[in-house]
Scaffold this motif. Sequence first.
Motif, short mmCIF file in Angstrom:
data_model
loop_
_atom_site.label_atom_id
_atom_site.label_comp_id
_atom_site.label_asym_id
_atom_site.label_seq_id
_atom_site.Cartn_x
_atom_site.Cartn_y
_atom_site.Cartn_z
N GLY A 155 0.79 -1.22 0.00
CA GLY A 155 0.00 0.00 0.00
C GLY A 155 0.82 1.27 0.00
N ARG A 156 2.15 1.12 0.04
CA ARG A 156 3.03 2.28 0.08
C ARG A 156 3.95 2.29 -1.13
NH1 ARG A 156 2.44 0.20 5.54
NH2 ARG A 156 1.45 1.78 6.87
N SER A 157 4.88 1.33 -1.19
CA SER A 157 5.72 1.21 -2.38
C SER A 157 5.56 -0.14 -3.06
CB SER A 157 7.20 1.46 -2.04
OG SER A 157 7.63 0.60 -0.99
N VAL A 158 4.82 -1.04 -2.43
CA VAL A 158 4.37 -2.29 -3.07
C VAL A 158 2.88 -2.12 -3.31
CG1 VAL A 158 4.10 -4.78 -2.86
CG2 VAL A 158 6.17 -3.67 -1.99
N LEU A 159 2.48 -2.20 -4.56
CA LEU A 159 1.16 -1.71 -4.96
C LEU A 159 0.41 -2.76 -5.79
CD1 LEU A 159 2.60 1.71 -6.11
CD2 LEU A 159 1.49 1.25 -3.92
N CYS B 233 -4.48 3.67 -9.34
CA CYS B 233 -4.54 4.22 -7.98
C CYS B 233 -3.23 4.88 -7.56
CB CYS B 233 -4.88 3.12 -6.98
SG CYS B 233 -6.45 2.29 -7.28
N HIS B 234 -2.09 4.35 -8.04
CA HIS B 234 -0.80 4.78 -7.50
C HIS B 234 0.26 5.08 -8.56
CE1 HIS B 234 -2.25 3.62 -3.52
NE2 HIS B 234 -2.59 2.45 -4.02
N GLY B 235 -0.01 4.79 -9.82
CA GLY B 235 1.03 4.88 -10.84
C GLY B 235 1.62 6.27 -11.01
N PHE B 236 0.78 7.30 -11.00
CA PHE B 236 1.26 8.66 -11.24
C PHE B 236 2.27 9.08 -10.19
CE2 PHE B 236 1.10 13.27 -10.89
CZ PHE B 236 1.23 13.65 -12.22
N GLU B 237 2.07 8.65 -8.94
CA GLU B 237 2.93 9.08 -7.84
C GLU B 237 4.34 8.50 -7.92
OE1 GLU B 237 -0.58 10.73 -7.28
OE2 GLU B 237 -0.38 8.56 -7.55
N ILE B 238 4.55 7.48 -8.75
CA ILE B 238 5.89 6.93 -8.90
C ILE B 238 6.82 7.95 -9.56
CG2 ILE B 238 7.23 5.07 -10.01
CD1 ILE B 238 4.59 3.40 -9.83
N GLU C 136 17.30 -1.69 -9.84
CA GLU C 136 16.66 -0.48 -9.32
C GLU C 136 15.18 -0.46 -9.70
OE1 GLU C 136 16.97 4.42 -9.52
OE2 GLU C 136 18.10 3.18 -10.94
N VAL C 137 14.32 -0.32 -8.72
CA VAL C 137 12.89 -0.05 -8.93
C VAL C 137 12.44 0.88 -7.81
CG1 VAL C 137 12.36 -2.20 -10.14
CG2 VAL C 137 12.15 -2.11 -7.65
N HIS C 138 11.52 1.78 -8.13
CA HIS C 138 11.00 2.71 -7.13
C HIS C 138 9.62 2.28 -6.63
CE1 HIS C 138 13.73 6.13 -8.88
NE2 HIS C 138 14.41 5.12 -8.35
N ALA C 139 9.03 1.31 -7.29
CA ALA C 139 7.76 0.73 -6.86
C ALA C 139 7.68 -0.67 -7.43
CB ALA C 139 6.57 1.56 -7.33
#
Length: 301
Positions: A125-129, A134-139, A218-221
């Motif tokens: 729910g934070r960086s594992v989605l 719901c969360h893609g733009f925030e990456i 490297e991954v940010h989400a």
Amino acid sequence: MKFDAIVVGGSFAGLSAAMQLVRARKHVLMVDAGRLRNRFAATAHGFLGQDNRPPADIRADALAQLGRYPTFTLWQDEALTAERRIGGFHLELAEHGSAESTVLVLALGVEDTLPAIPGLAERWGRSVLHCPYCHGFEIGGGPIGILASSPLAAHQGGLLPDWGKTTMFVEPGVTFDDELSAMLSARGVSMETERVVELLGEGHGLHGVRLADGRTVEVHALFAQSKVAIASPLASQLGLELEEGPQGFHIKADMGRTSLPGVFAAGDAASPMHNATLASAAGVMAGTSAHRALIEATLWG
């Protein structure tokens, strides 16, 4: 006291169902145990009018609005059992004893079972989605990973390159047919067959994954597919018909109507698609269908 309707579950689906019923001047009891699926997410996104707000704040506002209706009652409690009786339904509760109603709306939600990889559960729910919308733009366009623990990952793989460079980490035993493989290649998804053994990053953040061969990527989400189960035994106690979806079983519902007359269902427990807006819309349908059932009960007995 017997209520016109009992709504079990106080997240977006249940709140929306209750709103329709109290506005129809029906006496509604909401029973909510407080174990909301979205409690791990700091903010909700893509929900019209509520974008970038904490789910708890959205819920608090909704409860305040419902509280202005004199026929609304909220019990912070857990519904333990439900059974059909002549004229309606009887529920046994953990704290308030029992309650009865003419109709029953189940907005039970689901519980997630996550892949057993160190560092994954605490980032859920934070960086594992689970939902790109719901969360893609925030990456922020950074590198994205997909943990492919089922063929369902191909759906995410087709979407996520619009939000950032995407690497798919394919778990042992998961395969994609030629058509899906061609689609993923055309979308520029990199495929990695070495198993993910650890997530790396400070706190709830994520900067990479470690693979079984010692490499880091490297991954940010990281997007993952959980297995889900209905978060209450009430559906099985009532003998409701279920359907199997890609992540698990859910209650079969048509405009909120279930296989048992007088019982309505909405939200993640009644759909293979999980999203705040969809849950709220399903709650509206379940609430209006429950209202019609109350009218029919008055007309025909």
